[in-house]
Design an enzyme around this catalytic site. Structure first.
Site, PDB file in Angstrom:
ATOM      1  N   LYS A   1       0.658  -1.213  -0.295  1.00 12.82           N
ATOM      2  CA  LYS A   1      -0.157   0.117   0.617  1.00 12.82           C
ATOM      3  C   LYS A   1       0.843   1.217   0.038  1.00 12.82           C
ATOM      4  CE  LYS A   1      -4.094  -1.839   1.780  1.00 12.82           C
ATOM      5  NZ  LYS A   1      -5.088  -2.705   2.607  1.00 12.82           N
TER       6      LYS A   1
ATOM      7  N   LYS B   1      -7.261 -10.371 -14.763  1.00 10.91           N
ATOM      8  CA  LYS B   1      -7.816 -10.701 -13.335  1.00 10.91           C
ATOM      9  C   LYS B   1      -9.073  -9.699 -13.136  1.00 10.91           C
ATOM     10  CE  LYS B   1      -7.217 -10.962  -8.274  1.00 10.91           C
ATOM     11  NZ  LYS B   1      -7.776  -9.398  -7.434  1.00 10.91           N
TER      12      LYS B   1
ATOM     13  N   LYS C   1     -11.361  -4.467  -9.121  1.00  7.22           N
ATOM     14  CA  LYS C   1     -12.898  -2.898  -9.098  1.00  7.22           C
ATOM     15  C   LYS C   1     -11.727  -2.042  -9.962  1.00  7.22           C
ATOM     16  CE  LYS C   1     -12.929  -2.628  -4.179  1.00  7.22           C
ATOM     17  NZ  LYS C   1     -13.035  -4.059  -4.226  1.00  7.22           N
TER      18      LYS C   1
END
Ligand code: ADP
Ligand code: TRP
Length: 321
Positions: free
Chosen positions: A110, A189, A192
């Site tokens: 992240k 893949k 979202k």
């Protein structure tokens, strides 16, 4: 056997989430004591819009109930309804070496993506450990990205148990080897973050649009078609039994139908497959009070276990009451 899983209240779900995660949850519901909660405290690490978090939390409950989580069989609650988890999070923090968290891939990924690091994001695995250890969960079904978090949970529990006695149950993670990655409309893949999803709950028109976008090879209508690497076929396959798959293979091989026909067929398969879930979802959207009641019941059950466990933990560490 107690199984626990936390759901991020992150909005719209797609069919990759369904076949990659939700279906396994439903299997566990039938063969174990499934504890399933909506991880709203975890969501706070990234979602700062209060209204959106409130809405997503209820929406996640509605979605999972619609898809088949049965409050008669499983315990469903919202994480923040059981405050003991935060007390345990703090106590466990004292048994969590910094290095353990510094090595967490999820945190490092992240940060590498440019998400600004805050303490909650860093200590996220400790809250996850509290979620799991508070309820003496034995099995934690997870995707590959979450395995390390369960290993961290074990390390924390071992450290605590070594000092204070056998207080926590050591959990095992469980990944499902049979899960394939569901392809998105572009063949990568489905995710979202890639904008290539086919959503679980959407209008028929939108579903037609999303399935219509699937990338296929360009072959004349009359020609036989390759099914094995076709994105449309691979998505259809998820909804078909052996006989259905063979029938569709024959249609590809016969020629005479274009990919447009197969896309239409896929749309129908998806629309039919989720018909009952769609109805249940509409019902719960209209009866939010029932949903809240289910969550209250779940929280009551989870709280009773949490209170008992926390008394043992408090005694062990010396909290005076
Ligand atoms: P997204 O990639 O859309 O952000 P998440 O990371 O929120 O999805 O994933 C939630 C769950 O759904 C995870 O358990 C993950 O493994 C599963 N999942 C997501 N996308 C897919 C996919 N394309 N195929 C299989 N499983 C998936
Ligand atoms: N971190 C998990 C995810 O991102 C969600 C989660 C929070 C969880 N607490 C948990 C999963 C406890 C299993 C057990 O998907």
């Amino acid at each position: 056997m107690r199984v626990i899983t936390g759901i991020q209240p992150s909005g719209t779900l797609h069919i990759g989430n369904y076949f990659g995660a939700i279906k396994q949850m439903l299997d566990f519901q039938d063969k174990s004591d499934l504890f399933i909660f909506i991880a709203d405290y975890h969501a706070l690490t990234s979602l700062k819009d209060a209204e959106a978090l409130r809405k997503n939390t209820i929406d996640a409950a509605i979605t999972y109930l619609a898809l088949g989580i049965d409050p008669e069989k499983s315990t469903l609650w919202v994480q923040s309804d059981v405050k003991e988890v935060l007390e345990l999070y703090w106590i466990l923090s004292g048994y969590t070496p910094m290095g353990l968290l510094e090595r967490a891939h999820s945190y490092k990924d992240k940060v590498a993506k440019g998400i600004s690091a805050n303490h909650a994001l860093f200590s996220y695995p400790v809250l996850m450990a509290a979620d799991i250890l508070l309820y003496d969960a034995e099995i934690v079904p997870v995707g590959k990205d979450q395995i390390q978090h369960v290993e961290i949970t074990r390390d924390i529990a071992i450290k605590f148990n070594n000092e204070k006695g056998e207080i926590f149950t050591l959990p095992d993670f469980k990944t499902d080897e049979n899960i394939q990655t569901v392809p998105g409309t572009d063949g990568a893949k489905m995710s979202k973050s890639y904008g290539n999803t086919i959503d679980l709950f959407t209008t028929e028109k939108q579903l037609k649009k999303q399935t219509g976008k699937i990338v296929t090879e360009s072959v004349p209508m009359e020609a036989p078609k390759e099914y094995a690497n076709c994105n449309v076929y691979n998505l259809c396959k998820l909804f078909l039994d052996e006989a259905g798959q063979q029938e569709l293979q024959a249609r590809y091989q016969r020629g005479g139908e274009g990919h447009g026909h197969f896309k239409m067929y896929l749309k129908e398969l998806i629309w039919d497959h989720f018909a009952e879930a769609r109805e249940k979802r509409a019902y719960y959207l209209d009866h939010e009070d029932e949903v809240r009641q289910i969550l209250d019941e779940g929280a009551k059950k989870a709280s009773a276990i949490a209170r008992e466990k926390m008394q043992i933990v408090r005694d062990a560490v010396g909290i005076y009451r």
